[in-house]
Design an enzyme around this catalytic site. Structure first.
Site, mmCIF file in Angstrom:
data_model
loop_
_atom_site.group_PDB
_atom_site.id
_atom_site.type_symbol
_atom_site.label_atom_id
_atom_site.label_comp_id
_atom_site.label_asym_id
_atom_site.label_seq_id
_atom_site.Cartn_x
_atom_site.Cartn_y
_atom_site.Cartn_z
ATOM 1 N N ARG A 41 -36.596 6.199 -39.885
ATOM 2 C CA ARG A 41 -35.371 5.530 -40.353
ATOM 3 C C ARG A 41 -34.404 6.609 -40.834
ATOM 4 O O ARG A 41 -34.425 6.993 -42.004
ATOM 5 C CB ARG A 41 -35.709 4.554 -41.483
ATOM 6 C CG ARG A 41 -34.490 3.807 -42.052
ATOM 7 C CD ARG A 41 -34.936 2.829 -43.134
ATOM 8 N NE ARG A 41 -33.825 2.118 -43.734
ATOM 9 C CZ ARG A 41 -33.083 2.595 -44.741
ATOM 10 N NH1 ARG A 41 -33.330 3.792 -45.264
ATOM 11 N NH2 ARG A 41 -32.094 1.880 -45.232
ATOM 12 N N SER A 113 -36.521 -8.010 -40.329
ATOM 13 C CA SER A 113 -36.342 -8.296 -41.756
ATOM 14 C C SER A 113 -35.895 -9.740 -41.910
ATOM 15 O O SER A 113 -34.940 -10.152 -41.244
ATOM 16 C CB SER A 113 -35.234 -7.414 -42.351
ATOM 17 O OG SER A 113 -35.471 -6.070 -42.064
ATOM 18 N N LYS A 142 -31.915 1.903 -50.560
ATOM 19 C CA LYS A 142 -30.998 1.237 -49.618
ATOM 20 C C LYS A 142 -29.812 0.698 -50.409
ATOM 21 O O LYS A 142 -29.939 -0.262 -51.180
ATOM 22 C CB LYS A 142 -31.750 0.101 -48.900
ATOM 23 C CG LYS A 142 -30.916 -0.643 -47.874
ATOM 24 C CD LYS A 142 -31.791 -1.608 -47.066
ATOM 25 C CE LYS A 142 -31.014 -2.690 -46.339
ATOM 26 N NZ LYS A 142 -30.083 -2.212 -45.326
HETATM 27 C C1 LIG Z 1 -40.688 -2.857 -42.605
HETATM 28 C C2 LIG Z 1 -39.252 -2.956 -42.857
HETATM 29 N N1 LIG Z 1 -38.767 -4.037 -43.496
HETATM 30 C C3 LIG Z 1 -37.449 -4.137 -43.740
HETATM 31 C C4 LIG Z 1 -36.584 -3.129 -43.343
HETATM 32 C C5 LIG Z 1 -35.094 -3.243 -43.584
HETATM 33 O O1 LIG Z 1 -34.396 -3.449 -42.362
HETATM 34 P P1 LIG Z 1 -32.815 -3.767 -42.410
HETATM 35 O O2 LIG Z 1 -32.629 -4.979 -43.227
HETATM 36 O O3 LIG Z 1 -32.297 -3.788 -41.030
HETATM 37 O O4 LIG Z 1 -32.215 -2.517 -43.182
HETATM 38 P P2 LIG Z 1 -32.221 -0.984 -42.735
HETATM 39 O O5 LIG Z 1 -33.585 -0.441 -42.930
HETATM 40 O O6 LIG Z 1 -31.811 -0.911 -41.300
HETATM 41 O O7 LIG Z 1 -31.228 -0.321 -43.624
HETATM 42 C C6 LIG Z 1 -37.121 -2.021 -42.689
HETATM 43 N N2 LIG Z 1 -36.363 -0.997 -42.271
HETATM 44 N N3 LIG Z 1 -38.453 -1.962 -42.449
HETATM 45 C C1 LIG Z 2 -35.147 -0.218 -46.099
HETATM 46 C C2 LIG Z 2 -35.244 -1.197 -47.191
HETATM 47 N N1 LIG Z 2 -35.078 -2.529 -46.943
HETATM 48 C C3 LIG Z 2 -35.184 -3.284 -48.041
HETATM 49 S S1 LIG Z 2 -35.487 -2.356 -49.413
HETATM 50 C C4 LIG Z 2 -35.478 -0.921 -48.509
HETATM 51 C C5 LIG Z 2 -35.682 0.423 -49.125
HETATM 52 C C6 LIG Z 2 -37.097 0.670 -49.548
HETATM 53 O O1 LIG Z 2 -37.228 1.945 -50.098
HETATM 54 P P1 LIG Z 2 -38.114 2.258 -51.386
HETATM 55 O O2 LIG Z 2 -39.537 2.117 -50.968
HETATM 56 O O3 LIG Z 2 -37.769 3.681 -51.714
HETATM 57 O O4 LIG Z 2 -37.695 1.294 -52.451
#
Ligand SMILES: Cc1ncc(COP(=O)(O)OP(=O)(O)O)c(N)n1
Ligand SMILES: Cc1ncsc1CCOP(=O)(O)O
Ligand SMILES: [Mg+2]
Length: 218
Positions: A41, A113, A142
């Site tokens: 990511r 998601s 995020k």
């Molecule tokens: C395993 C997993 N769950 C949720 C997310 C979040 O995806 P998204 O809402 O598209 O946000 P971004 O990661 O793209 O900023 C994820 N990456 N992985």
């Molecule tokens: C990608 C993403 N989607 C929902 S929360 C999140 C960030 C998770 O990162 P952390 O494990 O550092 O809280």
């Protein structure tokens, strides 16, 4: 490949902006600690783009391959196709689920998601293999994340009879991972608790103890 429920147990997500040390080092240590799945990511302040992003992805995928850890790409379907990645993860603001399923084919993993029951119904109908649910706890990783919602959607979906594999995300650490599993998730997905740890290896081990709960399953 193991089944998806097993793969989701300790799902490490990472890109270069998340790392305290070099990404290759962080991933290598996390694998040594026992992660079960990896998501590339490359997002946030200072994220790589273009060929630099491609070559980092390729390097990390190579490490995953050597250790039989499936490699998932976040958001970037074209990159996933170019790398022949094991799957992709998309959210509600990304490409549509049924279009992504068509692009990657039936043999690849598709994570989606979801934040509501309606999104869960649609994602499953359109070809999702697993749900990512969160943020469960507050997260600084995020910037555009929705407010944290605890484990209530996981509980609701299990009560409604959803059998699809589910992984919790957002603010998950070894202190609270067991709560997510006890709510009905198959696993936890984690960025900073591993990528920002002084020892990613020890951080993964600590998470595994909470996720597996029984010594003999570790
Ligand atoms: C395993 C997993 N769950 C949720 C997310 C979040 O995806 P998204 O809402 O598209 O946000 P971004 O990661 O793209 O900023 C994820 N990456 N992985
Ligand atoms: C990608 C993403 N989607 C929902 S929360 C999140 C960030 C998770 O990162 P952390 O494990 O550092 O809280
Ligand atoms: Mg996304």
């Amino acid at each position: 490949m193991k089944n998806l429920q097993e793969l989701l147990k300790v799902y490490f997500i990472m890109g270069s902006p998340n790392c305290k040390k070099a990404p290759v080092e962080v991933l290598t240590e996390a694998i040594a600690g026992g992660i079960t799945l990896f998501q590339f990511r490359e997002k946030g302040d200072g994220a790589l783009t273009g060929t630099a992003k491609f070559y980092l992805a390729k390097e990390l995928q190579h490490i995953c391959r050597e250790h039989h850890i499936p490699f998932i790409v976040n958001d970037d379907i074209e990159l996933a196709l170019k790398l022949d990645a094991d799957g992709v993860h998309i959210g509600q603001d990304d490409e549509l689920v049924h279009i992504v399923r068509k692009k990657i084919g039936p043999g690849k993993i598709l994570g989606v998601s979801v934040h509501t029951l309606a999104e869960a119904v649609a994602a499953q109908q359109n070809g999702a293999d697993y749900f990512g649910i969160g943020p469960i706890f507050p997260t600084a990783t995020k910037k555009d994340a929705k407010p944290s919602q605890g484990t209530k959607l996981i509980e609701k979906l299990r009560r409604e009879g959803f059998m699809i594999p589910i992984v919790g995300i957002g603010g998950i650490t070894s202190e609270n991972a067991a709560t997510v599993i006890n709510a009905g998730a198959d696993g936890v997905s984690v960025i900073s608790a591993i990528a920002q740890a002084t020892s990613p290896l020890e951080a993964v081990k600590a998470l595994k103890r909470e996720v597996f709960q029984r010594e003999e399953d570790l």
